[in-house]
Design a protein around this motif. Sequence first.
Motif: not given
Ligand code: MG
Length: 194
Positions: A20, A92, A137
């Motif tokens: 990322g 990605d 996350r």
């Molecule tokens: Mg990522």
Amino acid sequence: FSPDKTSVIYVLGGPGAGKGTQCANLVRDYGFTHLSAGDLLRAEQDREGSEFGSMIKEYIAEGKIVPMEVTVQLLENAMMDHEEGRGRFLIDGFPRKMDQAIRFEEAVCPSKFTLFFDCPEDVMTERLTNRGKTSGRADDNAESIKKRFKTFVETSMPVVDYFEKENKVVKIKAVKSPGEIYGEVKKEMGERGF
Ligand code: MG
Ligand code: UP5
């Protein structure tokens, strides 16, 4: 969108390898459209009325690969939404299982090549553990991180090996600083006409 006017570059690497981070650099400098399969799945998970929400949640916590039909459809929809983006896509964190790779290459768009960020597990663990303090996350915890690594080695590396045999992998060491790694990325992109 039409596959012959579209450039797709896959961005692969283990959890926390910096996919990322480097994609953000490439978007800024090359005008790619960045589509993170993980981000698309997390958005679908949170979408009101999604029939896949609870399934996605379970797969992500377990570090397992969500059935490809869901992910391929999300990517295809996102590509159609971004037709104006000069048809250049960084995909990605996908494909990370052989069935996804074959389906996408055959039914959506063949890739130009794969940028593969190569990083040892101890470095990735440290990055993810740090990020876990603030990321929110659900998979940035010790238990899930271990499972994500296992899936990466067993299920996703075979995809990298498959493209490697086709001479379509650009391998970049991903241990140094983000800036130093991006220097390598730019050099490799330049050699491929970008
Ligand atoms: Mg990522
Ligand atoms: N950081 C980055 N680069 C650094 C550097 N050079 N030096 C020091 N620190 C660096 O970076 C991670 C952290 O490290 C950040 O804090 C960053 O600042 C720092 P990031 O750029 O976010 O790394 P990235 O490789 O993108 O890590 P990410 O956690 O996103 O990788 P994953 O592959 O695990 O996550 P993803 O979102 O792709 O997938 C999540 C889950 O979705 C999967 O486990 C799976 O369950 C599911 N999934 C599917 O089922 N199917 C798919 O096709 C895709 C995903």
